[in-house]
Design a protein around this motif. Sequence first.
Motif, PDB file in Angstrom:
ATOM      1  N   VAL A   1       1.578   2.501   1.353  1.00 50.62           N
ATOM      2  CA  VAL A   1       2.874   3.067   1.758  1.00 50.62           C
ATOM      3  C   VAL A   1       3.228   2.588   3.153  1.00 50.62           C
ATOM      4  CG1 VAL A   1       4.155   5.191   2.199  1.00 50.62           C
ATOM      5  CG2 VAL A   1       2.598   5.055   0.255  1.00 50.62           C
ATOM      6  N   MET A   2       2.252   2.614   4.060  1.00 51.53           N
ATOM      7  CA  MET A   2       2.496   2.111   5.404  1.00 51.53           C
ATOM      8  C   MET A   2       2.586   0.586   5.413  1.00 51.53           C
ATOM      9  SD  MET A   2       3.205   4.297   7.552  1.00 51.53           S
ATOM     10  CE  MET A   2       3.349   3.039   8.794  1.00 51.53           C
ATOM     11  N   GLY A   3       1.921  -0.075   4.447  1.00 50.02           N
ATOM     12  CA  GLY A   3       1.977  -1.524   4.379  1.00 50.02           C
ATOM     13  C   GLY A   3       3.375  -2.041   4.125  1.00 50.02           C
ATOM     14  N   ASN A   4       4.251  -1.248   3.539  1.00 53.58           N
ATOM     15  CA  ASN A   4       5.639  -1.631   3.260  1.00 53.58           C
ATOM     16  C   ASN A   4       6.602  -1.140   4.325  1.00 53.58           C
ATOM     17  OD1 ASN A   4       4.828  -2.762   0.858  1.00 53.58           O
ATOM     18  ND2 ASN A   4       5.134  -0.864  -0.310  1.00 53.58           N
TER      19      ASN A   4
ATOM     20  N   GLY B   1       5.088  16.307  16.067  1.00 52.41           N
ATOM     21  CA  GLY B   1       4.029  17.227  15.670  1.00 52.41           C
ATOM     22  C   GLY B   1       3.703  17.292  14.204  1.00 52.41           C
ATOM     23  N   LEU B   2       4.458  16.613  13.341  1.00 51.78           N
ATOM     24  CA  LEU B   2       4.144  16.634  11.920  1.00 51.78           C
ATOM     25  C   LEU B   2       2.883  15.817  11.658  1.00 51.78           C
ATOM     26  CD1 LEU B   2       4.873  17.212   8.920  1.00 51.78           C
ATOM     27  CD2 LEU B   2       6.182  15.071   8.956  1.00 51.78           C
ATOM     28  N   SER B   3       1.926  16.442  10.960  1.00 55.71           N
ATOM     29  CA  SER B   3       0.707  15.751  10.572  1.00 55.71           C
ATOM     30  C   SER B   3       0.924  15.157   9.190  1.00 55.71           C
ATOM     31  CB  SER B   3      -0.463  16.745  10.561  1.00 55.71           C
ATOM     32  OG  SER B   3      -1.649  16.109  10.157  1.00 55.71           O
ATOM     33  N   LEU B   4       0.993  13.826   9.102  1.00 59.00           N
ATOM     34  CA  LEU B   4       1.365  13.125   7.882  1.00 59.00           C
ATOM     35  C   LEU B   4       0.203  12.284   7.371  1.00 59.00           C
ATOM     36  CD1 LEU B   4       3.568  12.168   5.841  1.00 59.00           C
ATOM     37  CD2 LEU B   4       4.121  10.371   7.493  1.00 59.00           C
ATOM     38  N   SER B   5      -0.135  12.459   6.095  1.00 54.85           N
ATOM     39  CA  SER B   5      -1.186  11.666   5.453  1.00 54.85           C
ATOM     40  C   SER B   5      -0.581  10.917   4.274  1.00 54.85           C
ATOM     41  CB  SER B   5      -2.323  12.567   4.956  1.00 54.85           C
ATOM     42  OG  SER B   5      -2.920  13.258   6.018  1.00 54.85           O
ATOM     43  N   VAL B   6      -0.725   9.561   4.274  1.00 58.71           N
ATOM     44  CA  VAL B   6      -0.182   8.731   3.204  1.00 58.71           C
ATOM     45  C   VAL B   6      -1.182   7.644   2.852  1.00 58.71           C
ATOM     46  CG1 VAL B   6       2.229   9.138   3.820  1.00 58.71           C
ATOM     47  CG2 VAL B   6       0.987   7.221   4.861  1.00 58.71           C
TER      48      VAL B   6
ATOM     49  N   ILE C   1     -10.683   1.933   2.794  1.00 62.95           N
ATOM     50  CA  ILE C   1     -11.043   2.970   1.830  1.00 62.95           C
ATOM     51  C   ILE C   1      -9.874   3.322   0.927  1.00 62.95           C
ATOM     52  CG2 ILE C   1     -12.735   3.938   3.433  1.00 62.95           C
ATOM     53  CD1 ILE C   1     -10.801   6.212   3.984  1.00 62.95           C
ATOM     54  N   GLY C   2      -8.705   2.690   1.127  1.00 66.33           N
ATOM     55  CA  GLY C   2      -7.584   2.875   0.210  1.00 66.33           C
ATOM     56  C   GLY C   2      -6.539   3.838   0.719  1.00 66.33           C
ATOM     57  N   ALA C   3      -6.873   4.680   1.679  1.00 68.60           N
ATOM     58  CA  ALA C   3      -5.888   5.609   2.242  1.00 68.60           C
ATOM     59  C   ALA C   3      -6.319   5.927   3.657  1.00 68.60           C
ATOM     60  CB  ALA C   3      -5.812   6.877   1.403  1.00 68.60           C
ATOM     61  N   PHE C   4      -5.368   6.392   4.473  1.00 63.27           N
ATOM     62  CA  PHE C   4      -5.727   6.697   5.853  1.00 63.27           C
ATOM     63  C   PHE C   4      -4.871   7.828   6.362  1.00 63.27           C
ATOM     64  CE2 PHE C   4      -2.414   3.505   6.021  1.00 63.27           C
ATOM     65  CZ  PHE C   4      -1.549   3.997   6.982  1.00 63.27           C
ATOM     66  N   PHE C   5      -5.322   8.391   7.485  1.00 67.19           N
ATOM     67  CA  PHE C   5      -4.589   9.463   8.138  1.00 67.19           C
ATOM     68  C   PHE C   5      -3.739   8.864   9.247  1.00 67.19           C
ATOM     69  CE2 PHE C   5      -4.286  12.748  11.438  1.00 67.19           C
ATOM     70  CZ  PHE C   5      -3.659  13.732  10.704  1.00 67.19           C
ATOM     71  N   LEU C   6      -2.464   9.172   9.236  1.00 64.00           N
ATOM     72  CA  LEU C   6      -1.514   8.610  10.192  1.00 64.00           C
ATOM     73  C   LEU C   6      -1.186   9.673  11.227  1.00 64.00           C
ATOM     74  CD1 LEU C   6       0.372   6.304  11.000  1.00 64.00           C
ATOM     75  CD2 LEU C   6       2.076   7.263   9.449  1.00 64.00           C
ATOM     76  N   HIS C   7      -1.524   9.396  12.482  1.00 65.21           N
ATOM     77  CA  HIS C   7      -1.302  10.372  13.549  1.00 65.21           C
ATOM     78  C   HIS C   7      -0.444   9.741  14.627  1.00 65.21           C
ATOM     79  CE1 HIS C   7      -1.923  13.752  16.142  1.00 65.21           C
ATOM     80  NE2 HIS C   7      -2.418  12.965  17.096  1.00 65.21           N
TER      81      HIS C   7
ATOM     82  N   LEU D   1      12.804  19.520   5.998  1.00 68.53           N
ATOM     83  CA  LEU D   1      12.054  20.774   6.053  1.00 68.53           C
ATOM     84  C   LEU D   1      11.656  21.032   7.499  1.00 68.53           C
ATOM     85  CD1 LEU D   1       9.845  20.268   2.861  1.00 68.53           C
ATOM     86  CD2 LEU D   1      11.710  21.915   3.146  1.00 68.53           C
ATOM     87  N   SER D   2      12.478  21.779   8.187  1.00 63.15           N
ATOM     88  CA  SER D   2      12.361  21.905   9.645  1.00 63.15           C
ATOM     89  C   SER D   2      11.081  22.601  10.085  1.00 63.15           C
ATOM     90  CB  SER D   2      13.569  22.655  10.203  1.00 63.15           C
ATOM     91  OG  SER D   2      13.679  23.943   9.622  1.00 63.15           O
ATOM     92  N   SER D   3      10.480  23.406   9.240  1.00 67.60           N
ATOM     93  CA  SER D   3       9.263  24.126   9.620  1.00 67.60           C
ATOM     94  C   SER D   3       7.988  23.377   9.230  1.00 67.60           C
ATOM     95  CB  SER D   3       9.246  25.509   8.960  1.00 67.60           C
ATOM     96  OG  SER D   3      10.343  26.290   9.368  1.00 67.60           O
ATOM     97  N   LEU D   4       8.124  22.250   8.532  1.00 68.51           N
ATOM     98  CA  LEU D   4       6.963  21.524   8.023  1.00 68.51           C
ATOM     99  C   LEU D   4       6.099  20.987   9.155  1.00 68.51           C
ATOM    100  CD1 LEU D   4       5.868  20.805   5.190  1.00 68.51           C
ATOM    101  CD2 LEU D   4       6.934  18.553   5.469  1.00 68.51           C
ATOM    102  N   ARG D   5       4.788  21.303   9.074  1.00 67.15           N
ATOM    103  CA  ARG D   5       3.842  20.849  10.088  1.00 67.15           C
ATOM    104  C   ARG D   5       2.759  19.937   9.493  1.00 67.15           C
ATOM    105  NH1 ARG D   5       7.435  22.008  12.474  1.00 67.15           N
ATOM    106  NH2 ARG D   5       7.754  23.594  14.065  1.00 67.15           N
ATOM    107  N   THR D   6       2.514  20.057   8.190  1.00 70.03           N
ATOM    108  CA  THR D   6       1.491  19.248   7.534  1.00 70.03           C
ATOM    109  C   THR D   6       2.033  18.746   6.208  1.00 70.03           C
ATOM    110  OG1 THR D   6      -0.273  20.578   8.532  1.00 70.03           O
ATOM    111  CG2 THR D   6      -0.865  19.205   6.632  1.00 70.03           C
ATOM    112  N   LEU D   7       1.922  17.423   5.982  1.00 69.26           N
ATOM    113  CA  LEU D   7       2.369  16.814   4.733  1.00 69.26           C
ATOM    114  C   LEU D   7       1.314  15.820   4.283  1.00 69.26           C
ATOM    115  CD1 LEU D   7       4.492  16.288   2.538  1.00 69.26           C
ATOM    116  CD2 LEU D   7       5.553  14.625   4.088  1.00 69.26           C
ATOM    117  N   ASN D   8       0.721  16.066   3.118  1.00 69.97           N
ATOM    118  CA  ASN D   8      -0.335  15.211   2.589  1.00 69.97           C
ATOM    119  C   ASN D   8       0.136  14.609   1.271  1.00 69.97           C
ATOM    120  OD1 ASN D   8      -2.672  13.967   1.776  1.00 69.97           O
ATOM    121  ND2 ASN D   8      -4.006  15.750   2.027  1.00 69.97           N
ATOM    122  N   LEU D   9       0.333  13.271   1.260  1.00 73.20           N
ATOM    123  CA  LEU D   9       0.783  12.539   0.083  1.00 73.20           C
ATOM    124  C   LEU D   9      -0.240  11.502  -0.373  1.00 73.20           C
ATOM    125  CD1 LEU D   9       4.489  11.895   1.199  1.00 73.20           C
ATOM    126  CD2 LEU D   9       3.605  13.770  -0.200  1.00 73.20           C
ATOM    127  N   LYS D  10      -1.478  11.588   0.101  1.00 69.40           N
ATOM    128  CA  LYS D  10      -2.499  10.599  -0.219  1.00 69.40           C
ATOM    129  C   LYS D  10      -2.861  10.600  -1.699  1.00 69.40           C
ATOM    130  CE  LYS D  10      -5.723  11.902   2.592  1.00 69.40           C
ATOM    131  NZ  LYS D  10      -7.012  11.873   3.323  1.00 69.40           N
TER     132      LYS D  10
END
Length: 534
Positions: A496-499, A487-492, A526-532, A459-468
């Motif tokens: 997910v990052m542990g793997n 520039g993609l702001s990704l929240s997981v 807290i169980g989830a975090f913001f990845l920047h 998704l070439s226009s995607l700027r924010t993705l929240n999967l928390k």
Amino acid sequence: MVLSKYFLFATLVVALVLGDDDNPTGFLSIDCGSLNSSYVDETTGFTYFSDKGFTKTGENREIADAYKVQTNEQQFWNVRSFSEGIRNCYTLKPTLGDQGTRYMIRARFMYGNYDNENLAPTFDLYLGVDFWDTVLTQYAWNKVNKEIIFFPKSDDHLYVCLVNTGHGIPFISALELRPWNNETYVSETGSQQLFGRYDLNPAINQVMRYKEDAYDRVWLAFTENIWIPINTTEGKNITKNIYQLPSPVMSTAYEPNRTTGNLGLIINPSNSSAPFLFYFYFHFAEIQELQKNESREFNIFVNGKFSHGPFVPSYLVTNTVISTSSETTSDGEIHIWLNRTQNSTQPPLLNALEIYLLTDLSQQETNQADVNAIQNIKSLYGVTKNWQGDPCAPKAFLWDGLDCSYGSNSSPRIISLNLSSSGLNGVISPYFADLTMLQALDLSNNSLSGTVPEFLANLSSLRTLNLKENNLNGPVPPALLERSNNGLSLSVDANVMGNQTTNQTSSSPENWCRKNKFVVPLVASIGAFFLHFV
């Protein structure tokens, strides 16, 4: 005299496309609010289907017995009432599946005091994304028909929507879709909305429709005491033209009284919004066998301007004359006169009259690929939001959780989708990748499982993705991590990052993190975090 304007298609579509004598090909008849799955109407012979497969909202209600006995049309005995939401829609499919076919759609309403409130509502009617008309029911016994002739914008779907304007709860009695001859009721631009259709017939309260009328037009008997009625017993021998008027309609007519010699009508379009253009369809047939020394010849004038003539109606042959007007007189009326010529020994006659209003249905619908994608998402996950009609248009009825882009010469596109806390289960569907203009996607706080799919990176226009706050597993696909570098702001979720080391070529997660320069805030507890990414 004054004239005033008083996706469950599988089995249904198969039956309708095949057609038969009682259900011509392409005809679709829906009894809104009916508790029967289907029944055969005694008057027309049409099979009427319940509306359960065409709308997901509203409730079935039954009109009061006092009004039920006033009509033998079963379609008016029940209504579907929409007490929740601003816009509620029916989804129909033009069953011929051909965008080049002209259709007539008729929406029918009879309040019948179904709610025991004795307050007949007023509300708006939309055809797709375009305003169609305002439904003013006025009295419990009134039957209101709204008809429009149009080319569907899509051969895949057609929306008929009722909009609550704050003047009572919208309801509907019946919906009828009919394919028509493309050579009839032609306008250079726009569609034609029915203003009035009159059978000039002295038979009071007579209503004519199918089977007499091949197109299933509803003809209202029009009577006038100051005119002289004439008729013929040769009605079945009247030759029809492409408009296919019923023989009983053409076998009767009116002449003016002998004092005036001219036939005049006044039309009051006060309920129509300017600018407007009216189309008048005058249907004539000579139904009196004139002697050799007799003649009938007349001219047609609209608002004092010559429109057509001199016209001589043919004996037992239907002729249709079309006139237009976009002007009114100083008192806001339209005056029509059929004036006898000096050569005529007989006054003018008129068998039938149809009046249509040119209507603009040009607003852009949402891009079809986006519509397909969001409908597939809705169906797959069983989204319970009130997602009805077009997703983006009109802008006032934008679907909950969506944002769209609008261009003056292009279809709206879905650019943001928020399905947070929507009860989604299963894997992340590839249908999301079909929303190719998405800039923001929020799927947080659901029960989604499986891995984070790599197609999201496309998704070439995607700027924010929240999967928390889901049940997803890692790793985050490298392509998606690479997008985050740009520039993609990704929240997981933390796990997910542990793997994340599973599919990396670096010898350790520390080396990989150092190489790609990302920072993980120390809030994993807290169980989830913001990845920047920086």
